[in-house]
Design a protein around this motif. Structure first.
Motif, mmCIF file in Angstrom:
data_model
loop_
_atom_site.group_PDB
_atom_site.id
_atom_site.type_symbol
_atom_site.label_atom_id
_atom_site.label_comp_id
_atom_site.label_asym_id
_atom_site.label_seq_id
_atom_site.Cartn_x
_atom_site.Cartn_y
_atom_site.Cartn_z
ATOM 1 N N ILE A 120 1.064 -1.130 -0.207
ATOM 2 C CA ILE A 120 -0.066 0.310 -0.176
ATOM 3 C C ILE A 120 0.678 1.378 -0.037
ATOM 4 C CG2 ILE A 120 -1.959 0.803 0.707
ATOM 5 C CD1 ILE A 120 -2.580 -1.170 0.021
ATOM 6 N N PHE A 121 0.654 2.209 -1.310
ATOM 7 C CA PHE A 121 1.395 3.872 -1.271
ATOM 8 C C PHE A 121 1.082 4.401 0.010
ATOM 9 C CE2 PHE A 121 1.523 6.625 -4.348
ATOM 10 C CZ PHE A 121 3.042 7.668 -4.215
ATOM 11 N N ASP B 120 -8.820 -3.367 -1.255
ATOM 12 C CA ASP B 120 -9.011 -4.878 -0.903
ATOM 13 C C ASP B 120 -8.781 -5.916 -2.442
ATOM 14 O OD1 ASP B 120 -11.490 -7.126 -1.409
ATOM 15 O OD2 ASP B 120 -12.549 -6.234 -2.539
ATOM 16 N N ALA B 121 -9.067 -5.252 -3.953
ATOM 17 C CA ALA B 121 -8.462 -5.384 -4.711
ATOM 18 C C ALA B 121 -6.815 -6.292 -4.744
ATOM 19 C CB ALA B 121 -8.366 -4.770 -5.912
ATOM 20 N N ARG B 122 -5.916 -5.871 -3.856
ATOM 21 C CA ARG B 122 -4.453 -5.158 -3.907
ATOM 22 C C ARG B 122 -4.538 -7.420 -3.423
ATOM 23 N NH1 ARG B 122 -0.742 -3.422 -6.011
ATOM 24 N NH2 ARG B 122 -2.065 -3.801 -8.024
ATOM 25 N N PHE B 123 -5.377 -7.339 -1.842
ATOM 26 C CA PHE B 123 -5.145 -8.211 -0.888
ATOM 27 C C PHE B 123 -5.968 -9.170 -1.787
ATOM 28 C CE2 PHE B 123 -4.684 -4.333 2.001
ATOM 29 C CZ PHE B 123 -3.397 -4.634 2.373
ATOM 30 N N THR B 124 -7.169 -9.744 -1.950
ATOM 31 C CA THR B 124 -7.577 -10.323 -2.779
ATOM 32 C C THR B 124 -6.370 -10.805 -3.991
ATOM 33 O OG1 THR B 124 -9.551 -9.585 -2.010
ATOM 34 C CG2 THR B 124 -9.400 -11.150 -4.098
ATOM 35 N N GLU B 125 -5.962 -10.081 -4.883
ATOM 36 C CA GLU B 125 -5.634 -10.492 -5.847
ATOM 37 C C GLU B 125 -4.058 -11.482 -5.738
ATOM 38 O OE1 GLU B 125 -6.052 -7.503 -9.459
ATOM 39 O OE2 GLU B 125 -5.437 -6.918 -8.342
#
Length: 512
Positions: free
Chosen positions: A319-320, A416-421
């Protein structure tokens, strides 16, 4: 749980993709001209299939010749595309999408709800290899409700679900008898794909029946060529063979800025360069080894010497710093030989020797990064054997297969997308083979948490888990550095969800 429409609108604003930067355009958009783009990455295994794993060549094509259901505007806010509007149920488990009427594919076929249903289902099911599979894994059903409505049912609530439909892979393609031709050139985008060579070139002409020519499709035509060699790509711009290049050779930035009628832009982003370790393969299955390797990297040295200052140090989570859900209290991990030896001792090791497989296709500067890492690690008792892999097919041969390698990730659509992917055990792109039940529990919990403060606390805990226990060594977040002829213009703000304005440089830019 009750969920009013006002709360929904506030929630949508809360998850808006507002990470955009830029400079003010000189003039309003106008039509005409032919744009020539040279990009650094492409592979002969690239295809038109939206379930494949493309690099820049493929992402640009998805954004140019096709459309997703939703998108982001120049300020990064969620906007309608092929879905004109959307409405969640009060429990956030059912989403109704109202499709834009009168949209046609380049072939002349009218887009219908069946096309949308079949296109989304490409990324679902046990047999799909789509990178977007994990994003749609909570979907229990997708069905058409007439010609212009689609109803999506979820197994559990998700306040961010409609944002996920912005994912680059979730484009709509024409279908027949329930099947989508995944390799078709047909699309609904602002440009028709006239010709292409896998991982090498793309050529387009404007689609005159596109549904929004007021905001897209300003060039008469455009082409993309892949030039992997940095010097050759920069020379192509200087000599006038192309109008726009990405991944500028950072050593040439001062010189390019002195070239008449060439403009260089430096755009901070949440894209990161990473060195993922497979946490189910020895010795990386020992977190003490993973921590030793993380402390053996001199991040600021890499930012200074590889990025030449065009970026910031990473901190072993994705996360940036500019993301509103970033946890600023996590201590920045620094190079520390004493801690390297401490964690090696905890692992029962006096020393460590490991392979690291990299290529410039992994990320620009990956080879230099690996060499710097090997040098700093050696001083702390770790021997890293760097192998330079061929660029072509790198993501098919090395990434997700070799236990320690190089890879880059674009800025996430949502947390959500980053942790999911990238961090759930069943995700096709779980590049570290990470399997932590607490991570899965927190990701699911965040999806149904309406209060933004409470959701931030969940994402903070996720960042700490990945930082302390995960297999991602994240050395640096990277600025996008582009160079272009001065007559190539763009909107005041650009998306940082992908290179070259979220890959929409052909779709949204123009020529003066």
């Amino acid at each position: 749980m009750t969920f009013s429409r006002r709360t929904f609108l506030q929630g949508t604003t809360a998850v808006a993709l507002a990470s955009s930067f830029g400079v003010k355009a000189i003039a309003a958009p106008k039509r005409g001209g032919h744009l020539r783009v040279a990009v650094a990455t492409g592979s002969t295994t690239d295809s038109l299939d939206p379930t494949s794993t493309p690099v820049t060549w493929g992402f640009i094509n998805l954004a140019t010749s096709r459309n997703t259901l939703v998108g982001t505007d120049h300020a990064g806010t969620l906007i309608p595309k092929l879905a004109e509007s959307w409405e969640p149920s009060s429990d956030l488990k059912t989403w109704v999408l109202n499709l834009r009427k009168g949209v046609t594919f380049h072939s002349g076929k009218t887009m219908t709800a069946d096309d949308v249903v079949n296109s989304l289902n490409l990324h679902r099911g046990e047999n799909t290899v789509s990178p977007a599979k994990s994003l749609l894994s909570p979907v229990s059903n997708v069905k058409a409700d007439g010609a212009n409505r689609v109803v999506i049912s979820l197994e559990s609530p998700n306040v961010n679900f409609v944002n996920l439909l912005r994912d680059d892979f979730l484009v709509v393609a024409p279908s027949k008898d329930g099947e989508v031709d995944r390799t078709s050139t047909d699309g609904t985008g602002p440009y028709v794909l006239e010709s292409w060579e896998a991982g090498r070139s793309l050529r387009y002409k404007r689609y005159e029946n596109f549904w929004d020519l007021n905001n897209y499709g300003f060039f008469d035509s455009a082409e993309v060529v892949v030039i992997q060699d940095n010097a050759a790509r920069m020379n192509a711009l200087r000599s006038g063979q192309v109008d726009l290049v990405n991944s500028v050779d950072l050593k040439t930035v001062p010189m390019l800025k002195r070239v008449p009628k060439i403009r260089v832009e430096d755009t901070p982003s949440g894209m990161y360069y990473g060195l993922p370790m497979l946490t189910d393969v020895a010795p990386f299955n020992d977190n003490n080894v993973r921590l030793a390797l993380k402390y053996a990297f001199n991040r600021q040295e890499a930012v200074n010497k590889v990025l030449l200052g065009h970026g910031t140090a990473g901190n072993d989570h994705p996360i940036f710093a500019n993301d509103k859900f970033n946890d600023p209290t996590i201590p920045q991990r620094e190079y520390d030989p004493d801690k390297v030896r401490f964690y090696l001792d905890k692992a029962g090791l006096q020393s460590l020797e490991i392979p690291l497989n990299v290529a410039e296709a992994g990320f620009p500067g990956a080879v230099d990064t690996a060499q710097l890492y090997a040098s700093s690690a050696a001083a702390a008792g770790i021997k890293i054997n760097v192998t330079r892999e061929p660029d072509d097919d790198y993501y098919e041969r090395v990434w997700l297969k070799k236990p320690f390698c190089a890879a880059y990730w674009n800025q996430a659509i949502t947390n959500d997308a980053r942790f999911t992917e990238a961090f759930l055990p069943d995700a096709p792109w779980n590049e570290t083979h990470y399997n932590n039940p607490r991570v899965t529990e927190l990701v699911v919990k965040a999806r149904s948490t309406l209060d933004e403060g409470a959701r931030a606390s969940i994402y903070h805990e996720l960042q700490r888990i990945i930082h302390d226990d995960g297999g991602l060594l994240n050395p640096m977040f990277v600025n996008y550095v582009w160079a272009m002829k001065d007559n190539v213009k763009r909107p005041e703000k650009v998306s940082t969800l992908g290179d070259l304005d979220g890959y929409e440089c052909i779709a949204r830019w123009w020529m003066e």
